[in-house]
Scaffold this motif. Structure first.
Motif, PDB file in Angstrom:
ATOM      1  N   ALA A 239       0.828  -1.204   0.000  1.00  0.00           N
ATOM      2  CA  ALA A 239       0.000   0.000   0.000  1.00  0.00           C
ATOM      3  C   ALA A 239       0.863   1.255   0.000  1.00  0.00           C
ATOM      4  O   ALA A 239       0.536   2.243  -0.675  1.00  0.00           O
ATOM      5  N   THR A 240       1.962   1.221   0.741  1.00  0.00           N
ATOM      6  CA  THR A 240       2.869   2.371   0.776  1.00  0.00           C
ATOM      7  C   THR A 240       3.489   2.622  -0.587  1.00  0.00           C
ATOM      8  O   THR A 240       3.555   3.758  -1.067  1.00  0.00           O
ATOM      9  N   LEU A 241       3.953   1.556  -1.231  1.00  0.00           N
ATOM     10  CA  LEU A 241       4.575   1.693  -2.549  1.00  0.00           C
ATOM     11  C   LEU A 241       3.562   2.172  -3.584  1.00  0.00           C
ATOM     12  O   LEU A 241       3.882   3.013  -4.441  1.00  0.00           O
ATOM     13  N   GLY A 247       4.025   1.278  -7.225  1.00  0.00           N
ATOM     14  CA  GLY A 247       3.620  -0.101  -6.966  1.00  0.00           C
ATOM     15  C   GLY A 247       2.848  -0.680  -8.128  1.00  0.00           C
ATOM     16  O   GLY A 247       3.421  -1.125  -9.115  1.00  0.00           O
ATOM     17  N   LEU A 248       1.544  -0.644  -8.021  1.00  0.00           N
ATOM     18  CA  LEU A 248       0.684  -1.188  -9.065  1.00  0.00           C
ATOM     19  C   LEU A 248       0.256  -0.086 -10.030  1.00  0.00           C
ATOM     20  O   LEU A 248       0.165   1.085  -9.646  1.00  0.00           O
ATOM     21  N   PRO A 249      -0.022  -0.423 -11.282  1.00  0.00           N
ATOM     22  CA  PRO A 249      -0.450   0.590 -12.249  1.00  0.00           C
ATOM     23  C   PRO A 249      -1.837   1.128 -11.928  1.00  0.00           C
ATOM     24  O   PRO A 249      -2.595   0.525 -11.174  1.00  0.00           O
ATOM     25  N   VAL A 250      -2.167   2.272 -12.526  1.00  0.00           N
ATOM     26  CA  VAL A 250      -3.456   2.929 -12.262  1.00  0.00           C
ATOM     27  C   VAL A 250      -4.624   2.052 -12.698  1.00  0.00           C
ATOM     28  O   VAL A 250      -5.709   2.109 -12.117  1.00  0.00           O
ATOM     29  N   THR A 251      -4.417   1.229 -13.693  1.00  0.00           N
ATOM     30  CA  THR A 251      -5.495   0.368 -14.194  1.00  0.00           C
ATOM     31  C   THR A 251      -5.792  -0.809 -13.277  1.00  0.00           C
ATOM     32  O   THR A 251      -6.789  -1.502 -13.475  1.00  0.00           O
ATOM     33  N   GLU A 252      -4.950  -1.063 -12.282  1.00  0.00           N
ATOM     34  CA  GLU A 252      -5.161  -2.155 -11.325  1.00  0.00           C
ATOM     35  C   GLU A 252      -5.070  -1.594  -9.912  1.00  0.00           C
ATOM     36  O   GLU A 252      -4.081  -1.813  -9.205  1.00  0.00           O
ATOM     37  N   PRO A 253      -6.072  -0.849  -9.475  1.00  0.00           N
ATOM     38  CA  PRO A 253      -5.976  -0.153  -8.192  1.00  0.00           C
ATOM     39  C   PRO A 253      -5.953  -1.108  -7.001  1.00  0.00           C
ATOM     40  O   PRO A 253      -6.759  -2.023  -6.921  1.00  0.00           O
ATOM     41  N   SER A 254      -5.001  -0.882  -6.121  1.00  0.00           N
ATOM     42  CA  SER A 254      -4.980  -1.561  -4.830  1.00  0.00           C
ATOM     43  C   SER A 254      -5.475  -0.559  -3.790  1.00  0.00           C
ATOM     44  O   SER A 254      -5.795   0.588  -4.107  1.00  0.00           O
ATOM     45  N   LEU A 255      -5.535  -0.985  -2.533  1.00  0.00           N
ATOM     46  CA  LEU A 255      -6.008  -0.087  -1.484  1.00  0.00           C
ATOM     47  C   LEU A 255      -5.104   1.129  -1.345  1.00  0.00           C
ATOM     48  O   LEU A 255      -5.577   2.249  -1.135  1.00  0.00           O
TER      49      LEU A 255
END
Length: 305
Positions: A239-241, A247-255
């Motif tokens: 979540a921090t990254l 971390g993850l791309p905008v098209t695959e949103p994490s929390l």
């Protein structure tokens, strides 16, 4: 009642239970760990069923309407869809995004922990069992690894590898395996001096069989506790990254990415964009830590009668 039925009841009642049974029973009797297990069970269930129960697929850009951006919780769109938790700046339904984001966070946390545990446990066992130069070499690598902040290592790796679920899992594995190696090495050093190890050697059993069939099962309790805690840490680090945008791309949103999307709008009154994903992340991490704390107390040999 006949003597046969009495004998049958005594036999059943006196049947010994496995350590797994006693651990699960103790977890269920602890109200804090039970609460954590219920929350985790609901989170996992909703995450698995996300594609079927989510009102919207937040990964499908064709379903997003920028005109629905930053709508308040409970607002209905022109198509009649109700956004119970509101929308973000891209018109993404926050309820759907949280379900998918929780799924991604759990996948990243559990996958990275399992892989890191496998690598760390193998190296820790080999280090403790072989000793000498092998032990010194592996432990110096572990010391060097632990001397750097995990987030710094992850930042460097992701800057080189780029974004993606597989990239961030690899980065988390690299930052975590040393904790498992050090933990299991301490337990394996004690187990190596046990009489059952000497008996296995006298039977000319191979080293891999002694390590993974005899020593490893007796080192699992502290390893399980560490793994539970590291899953929570991996979710928090991911979540921090993602919050930092690497971390993850905008098209695959994490929390974490969902929280980052609404950070710029907090002062403008659109609190819900960051608030609801943040609460979900907080509850998820607290639930895992509750289970981990209970496991630490249950599996601690000093607490046994």
């Amino acid at each position: 009642m006949s003597s046969g039925s009495v004998h049958s009841r005594i036999t059943v009642q006196g049947k010994p239970h496995s350590a797994f049974y006693h651990t699960v029973r103790a977890l269920l009797r602890n109200k804090f760990s039970l609460c954590g297990l219920i929350i985790l069970g609901i989170a996992i269930l909703f995450s698995v069923l996300a594609p079927w129960i989510s009102p919207q697929n937040p990964y499908d850009l064709s379903q997003l309407d920028i005109m629905d951006g930053r709508l308040k919780p409970g607002t209905a769109s022109l198509s009649g869809m109700i956004y119970w938790l509101g929308t973000d700046d891209q018109g993404r339904d926050l309820l759907s995004a949280i379900l998918y984001g929780t799924r991604t966070s759990l996948l990243v946390g559990v996958s990275s922990a399992v892989i890191a545990l496998t690598i760390g446990a193998a190296l820790g066992l080999i280090s403790a069992y072989m000793g000498g130069k092998t032990d010194a070499l592996i432990m110096r690598i572990v010391d060097i690894q632990l001397s750097f902040p995990p987030i710094l290592i992850a930042l460097i790796l992701l800057a080189v590898l780029g974004q993606g679920v597989d990239k961030i899992i690899l980065a988390l594995v690299v930052t975590q395996w040393a904790y498992y190696a050090r933990t299991i090495r301490g337990s394996a050093l004690l187990e190596r001096r046990r009489s059952y190890v000497d008996a296995a050697r006298s039977m000319a059993l191979s080293n891999p069989r002694i390590l993974f069939r005899h020593i490893l099962p007796n080192c699992l309790p502290p390893l399980i506790v560490v793994a539970t805690m590291r899953i929570a840490y991996a979710i928090m680090l991911e979540a921090t990254l993602s919050f930092l945008g690497i971390g993850l791309p905008v098209t695959e949103p994490s929390l974490g990415l969902l929280i980052a999307n609404g950070f710029d709008y907090l002062m403008s009154g659109d609190y819900w964009i960051s608030f609801f994903p943040g609460i979900t992340l907080l509850v998820l991490i607290v639930a895992i830590n509750l289970v981990g704390d209970a496991l630490r107390d249950i599996l601690n040999p000093r607490n046994k009668d």
